[in-house]
Design an enzyme around this catalytic site. Structure first.
Site, PDB file in Angstrom:
ATOM      1  N   LYS A  83     -13.414  -2.672 -35.222  1.00 22.94           N
ATOM      2  CA  LYS A  83     -15.111  -3.033 -35.109  1.00 22.94           C
ATOM      3  C   LYS A  83     -16.080  -2.755 -36.638  1.00 22.94           C
ATOM      4  O   LYS A  83     -16.966  -3.678 -37.079  1.00 22.94           O
ATOM      5  CB  LYS A  83     -15.749  -2.346 -33.402  1.00 22.94           C
ATOM      6  CG  LYS A  83     -15.046  -3.430 -32.735  1.00 22.94           C
ATOM      7  CD  LYS A  83     -15.651  -2.231 -31.145  1.00 22.94           C
ATOM      8  CE  LYS A  83     -16.073  -1.183 -31.483  1.00 22.94           C
ATOM      9  NZ  LYS A  83     -14.477   0.170 -31.067  1.00 22.94           N
ATOM     10  N   ARG A 109     -21.439   1.007 -24.241  1.00 22.21           N
ATOM     11  CA  ARG A 109     -20.059   1.649 -24.272  1.00 22.21           C
ATOM     12  C   ARG A 109     -19.343   1.580 -22.649  1.00 22.21           C
ATOM     13  O   ARG A 109     -18.494   1.796 -22.498  1.00 22.21           O
ATOM     14  CB  ARG A 109     -19.375   2.351 -25.086  1.00 22.21           C
ATOM     15  CG  ARG A 109     -18.533   2.254 -25.817  1.00 22.21           C
ATOM     16  CD  ARG A 109     -18.079   4.013 -26.685  1.00 22.21           C
ATOM     17  NE  ARG A 109     -17.352   4.103 -27.728  1.00 22.21           N
ATOM     18  CZ  ARG A 109     -17.110   4.184 -28.844  1.00 22.21           C
ATOM     19  NH1 ARG A 109     -18.443   3.211 -29.114  1.00 22.21           N
ATOM     20  NH2 ARG A 109     -16.306   4.576 -29.580  1.00 22.21           N
ATOM     21  N   ARG A 162      -4.441   7.135 -38.730  1.00 17.33           N
ATOM     22  CA  ARG A 162      -5.620   7.934 -40.227  1.00 17.33           C
ATOM     23  C   ARG A 162      -5.816   9.339 -40.216  1.00 17.33           C
ATOM     24  O   ARG A 162      -5.648   9.991 -39.940  1.00 17.33           O
ATOM     25  CB  ARG A 162      -7.263   7.048 -38.712  1.00 17.33           C
ATOM     26  CG  ARG A 162      -7.114   5.507 -39.123  1.00 17.33           C
ATOM     27  CD  ARG A 162      -8.152   5.154 -37.962  1.00 17.33           C
ATOM     28  NE  ARG A 162      -8.350   3.985 -37.653  1.00 17.33           N
ATOM     29  CZ  ARG A 162      -9.068   3.336 -37.096  1.00 17.33           C
ATOM     30  NH1 ARG A 162     -10.393   4.344 -36.914  1.00 17.33           N
ATOM     31  NH2 ARG A 162      -8.953   2.118 -36.922  1.00 17.33           N
ATOM     32  N   ARG A 200      -9.046   8.506 -26.252  1.00 19.06           N
ATOM     33  CA  ARG A 200      -9.584   7.821 -26.450  1.00 19.06           C
ATOM     34  C   ARG A 200      -9.452   6.143 -26.242  1.00 19.06           C
ATOM     35  O   ARG A 200     -10.278   5.516 -25.283  1.00 19.06           O
ATOM     36  CB  ARG A 200      -9.642   7.684 -27.934  1.00 19.06           C
ATOM     37  CG  ARG A 200     -10.964   8.915 -28.700  1.00 19.06           C
ATOM     38  CD  ARG A 200     -11.010   8.714 -29.907  1.00 19.06           C
ATOM     39  NE  ARG A 200     -10.811   7.834 -30.508  1.00 19.06           N
ATOM     40  CZ  ARG A 200     -10.715   7.368 -31.802  1.00 19.06           C
ATOM     41  NH1 ARG A 200     -10.195   7.854 -32.689  1.00 19.06           N
ATOM     42  NH2 ARG A 200     -11.630   6.187 -32.239  1.00 19.06           N
ATOM     43  N   ARG A 212      -9.634  13.495 -38.370  1.00 16.89           N
ATOM     44  CA  ARG A 212     -10.549  14.692 -37.974  1.00 16.89           C
ATOM     45  C   ARG A 212     -10.338  14.620 -36.647  1.00 16.89           C
ATOM     46  O   ARG A 212      -9.285  13.784 -36.282  1.00 16.89           O
ATOM     47  CB  ARG A 212     -11.596  13.311 -37.457  1.00 16.89           C
ATOM     48  CG  ARG A 212     -13.227  13.017 -39.151  1.00 16.89           C
ATOM     49  CD  ARG A 212     -13.684  11.950 -38.391  1.00 16.89           C
ATOM     50  NE  ARG A 212     -13.903  10.611 -37.577  1.00 16.89           N
ATOM     51  CZ  ARG A 212     -13.783   9.754 -37.165  1.00 16.89           C
ATOM     52  NH1 ARG A 212     -13.841   8.817 -38.769  1.00 16.89           N
ATOM     53  NH2 ARG A 212     -13.639   8.577 -36.912  1.00 16.89           N
TER      54      ARG A 212
END
Ligand code: ADP
Ligand code: ZN
Length: 214
Positions: free
Chosen positions: A14, A89, A123, A167, A156
Site C-alpha cells: 500500500k 482500518r 522485513r 497483525r 521493528r
C-alpha cells in the site's frame, strides 16, 4: 481534485503504490501509520498511548486515529485531494470519515495470504531514515547496513514474526469488512499485487485512470 483510499492487508505494498499514485496525480499521500510513528518518535502524549498497541500488532483506538486524520486532512496541502494509506482500518473509522469528507475512489490491493506472509516476514528497517529492506527480494548491498544512508538495519517490533501473525489476524477481523462496506457504496476497484513493483504499479495506475475517466 481527487480523494482516494488504499485498502489491503499489511504487506501488499500500500505504501509503495500509494506514494507513486500520489506523485502521478500531484496530490498528497497520508499514512496514519507514518503519522503515528512520527508521534512515537517525538514522544508526544498521543505517541506514548499509540506505541503499546502498535508494538503488539493491534490497532490504535479509533478516537485517537480519527482525530489525527481529521486534523491532517484539514491542512492546506490537501486542497488538491489526497490518498489515504492505512485509514480507515475499521468500520467505525470509515463511518467517521464519511461524515468528514467524500471519497471518489477506493482501491483494494489484494494477494493470496501465503504471498503476504512471505513478504511480511523478513522485513528490516533503517534506524536513521526508515528505508525498508527484505531478506529475500530487497537486500541491502551490505548485510545490516542501509544503502541510502549507511544507517543500521533492525527489525521493528511490528516486523517480528509473532507480531506479523497478530497483525494479519487484526486485519482479517477489523479491516477486511471494509471491502464489502465500500463495494456496496460504488466507486471501488480491486488490483492484484503479485509481480514486481514496476509491473504492479502500472496495473494499479491503469485501473485507477480507467475508473476515474470511464
Ligand atoms: P502496515 O505496515 O501494516 O502498513 P502501518 O504503517 O499502516 O502498517 O501502521 C502501523 C501500525 O499503526 C498499525 O499496525 C496500527 O497499530 C497503527 N495504525 C495505523 N493506522 C491505523 C488506523 N487507521 N487505525 C488504528 N491503528 C492504526
Ligand atoms: Zn537509511
Amino acid at each position: 481534485m481527487v480523494k482516494m483510499i488504499f485498502l489491503g492487508a499489511p504487506g501488499v505494498g500500500k505504501g509503495t503504490h500509494s506514494n507513486l499514485v500520489a506523485e502521478a496525480h500531484g496530490i498528497v499521500k497520508i499514512s496514519t501509520g507514518d503519522l503515528l510513528r512520527e508521534n512515537v518518535k517525538a514522544g508526544t502524549e498521543l505517541g506514548l498511548k499509540a506505541k503499546e498497541y502498535m508494538d503488539a500488532g493491534g490497532l490504535v483506538p479509533d478516537d485517537l486515529v480519527i482525530a489525527l486524520l481529521k486534523d491532517r486532512i484539514s491542512k492546506d496541502d490537501c486542497g488538491k485531494g489526497f490518498i489515504l494509506d492505512g485509514f480507515p482500518r475499521t468500520i467505525p473509522q470509515a463511518e467517521a470519515l464519511s461524515g468528514i469528507t467524500e471519497i471518489d475512489l477506493v482501491v483494494n490491493l489484494s494477494a493470496p495470504e501465503e504471498v503476504i506472509i512471505g513478504r511480511l516476514s523478513g522485513r528490516w528497517t533503517c534506524k536513521k531514515c526508515d528505508a525498508i529492506y527484505h531478506e529475500l527480494n530487497i537486500k541491502p548491498k551490505v548485510e545490516g547496513v542501509c544503502d541510502k544512508c549507511g544507517g543500521e538495519l533492525y527489525q521493528r517490533d511490528d516486523q517480528k514474526p509473532e507480531v506479523v501473525k497478530k497483525r494479519l489476524e487484526t486485519y482479517q477481523k477489523d479491516t477486511a469488512p471494509l471491502i464489502d462496506f465500500y463495494k456496496s457504496k460504488g466507486s471501488f476497484i480491486e488490483v492484484n499485487v503479485e509481480g514486481n513493483v514496476e509491473e504492479v504499479n502500472k496495473r494499479v495506475q491503469e485501473a485507477i485512470n480507467d475508473k476515474l475517466n470511464g
